[in-house]
Scaffold this motif. Structure first.
Motif, short mmCIF file in Angstrom:
data_model
loop_
_atom_site.label_atom_id
_atom_site.label_comp_id
_atom_site.label_asym_id
_atom_site.label_seq_id
_atom_site.Cartn_x
_atom_site.Cartn_y
_atom_site.Cartn_z
N THR A 96 0.87 -1.28 -0.32
CA THR A 96 0.06 -0.08 0.06
C THR A 96 0.77 1.41 0.02
O THR A 96 0.71 2.05 -0.71
CB THR A 96 -0.90 0.06 1.38
N GLY A 97 2.02 1.32 0.82
CA GLY A 97 2.98 2.41 0.85
C GLY A 97 3.38 2.74 -0.48
O GLY A 97 3.63 3.65 -1.04
N ALA A 98 3.92 1.53 -1.16
CA ALA A 98 4.64 1.51 -2.89
C ALA A 98 3.49 2.34 -3.35
O ALA A 98 3.87 3.08 -4.40
CB ALA A 98 5.00 0.26 -2.97
N ILE A 99 2.28 1.64 -3.49
CA ILE A 99 1.30 2.17 -4.46
C ILE A 99 0.93 3.97 -4.02
O ILE A 99 0.88 4.70 -5.09
CB ILE A 99 -0.05 1.50 -4.33
N ILE A 100 0.57 4.13 -2.81
CA ILE A 100 0.57 5.45 -2.51
C ILE A 100 1.87 6.44 -2.92
O ILE A 100 1.94 7.45 -3.51
CB ILE A 100 0.39 5.57 -1.00
N GLY A 101 3.27 5.81 -2.73
CA GLY A 101 4.24 6.69 -3.15
C GLY A 101 4.36 6.96 -4.73
O GLY A 101 4.82 7.98 -5.08
N PHE A 102 3.99 5.64 -5.46
CA PHE A 102 3.93 6.09 -6.81
C PHE A 102 2.93 6.94 -7.28
O PHE A 102 3.22 7.84 -8.17
CB PHE A 102 3.58 4.51 -7.50
N LEU A 103 1.56 6.84 -6.92
CA LEU A 103 0.56 7.93 -7.13
C LEU A 103 0.96 9.34 -6.68
O LEU A 103 0.73 10.23 -7.24
CB LEU A 103 -0.83 7.56 -6.25
N GLY A 104 1.74 9.28 -5.54
CA GLY A 104 2.20 10.69 -5.04
C GLY A 104 3.19 11.39 -6.29
O GLY A 104 3.11 12.46 -6.16
N GLN A 105 4.03 10.43 -6.60
CA GLN A 105 4.97 10.90 -7.76
C GLN A 105 4.26 11.19 -9.02
O GLN A 105 4.65 12.31 -9.58
CB GLN A 105 5.78 9.85 -7.89
N VAL A 106 3.36 10.56 -9.56
CA VAL A 106 2.55 10.83 -10.60
C VAL A 106 1.85 12.26 -10.33
O VAL A 106 1.87 13.27 -11.21
CB VAL A 106 1.56 9.79 -10.92
#
Length: 160
Positions: A129-139
């Motif tokens: 979940t943290g990895a997905i949130i981090g990716f969405l934050g970068q986008v």
């Protein structure tokens, strides 16, 4: 000189098994790479003779113990003869540690084991979940940066 009987250096001698007058006579090297070439289902006998065996490893011992158990299941009491002390020790160790046919070791799982599984799965889910949130934050950060500074957009690369 018969070249068929010469052994090439470093290559194991192909094992053979013969059944004669109730005696399984094994010859050659019973190793993990050669043991599968032997036809172990030749019949029944009361003696397994290892006098002709050269090299011998755990796979060879496993095959001998399996043959011994097959003969025991047929109602015989097989005797292993001609084994060196090291071969006998390896066979005895395998005999003690090899499970019986049909015996499946099912580990008992207590409350602690189950709680550990739940904890590991929870931590794994949180990391994903943290990895997905981090990716969405970068986008989102990249899109906002491009909206605020449209000159950074390389239109030629996008069009072509």
């Amino acid at each position: 000189m018969n070249t068929d009987t010469l052994r090439t250096a470093g290559q194991p001698h192909r094992p053979q098994i013969t059944l004669s007058q109730g005696v399984f006579a094994l010859e050659g090297d019973l190793l993990i790479g050669t043991v599968e070439t032997v036809d172990w289902g030749q019949g029944t006998g009361g003696v397994i003779d290892l006098a002709g065996v050269g090299q011998f490893d755990t796979a060879g011992a496993w095959a001998v113990v399996t043959l011994e158990r097959r003969l025991q299941d047929a109602g015989l009491t097989p005797e292993i003869r001609g084994a060196t002390p090291l071969q006998s020790d390896l066979i005895a160790t395998l005999r003690q540690n090899m499970p019986e046919d049909g015996e499946v070791a099912t580990p008992t799982r207590g409350l602690g084991d189950r709680l550990e599984d739940v904890g590991r799965k929870t931590v794994s889910a949180m990391r994903k979940t943290g990895a997905i949130i981090g990716f969405l934050g970068q986008v989102v950060a990249t899109i906002i940066g491009l909206v605020l500074r449209p000159s950074r957009i390389r239109w030629t690369a996008i069009v072509h």
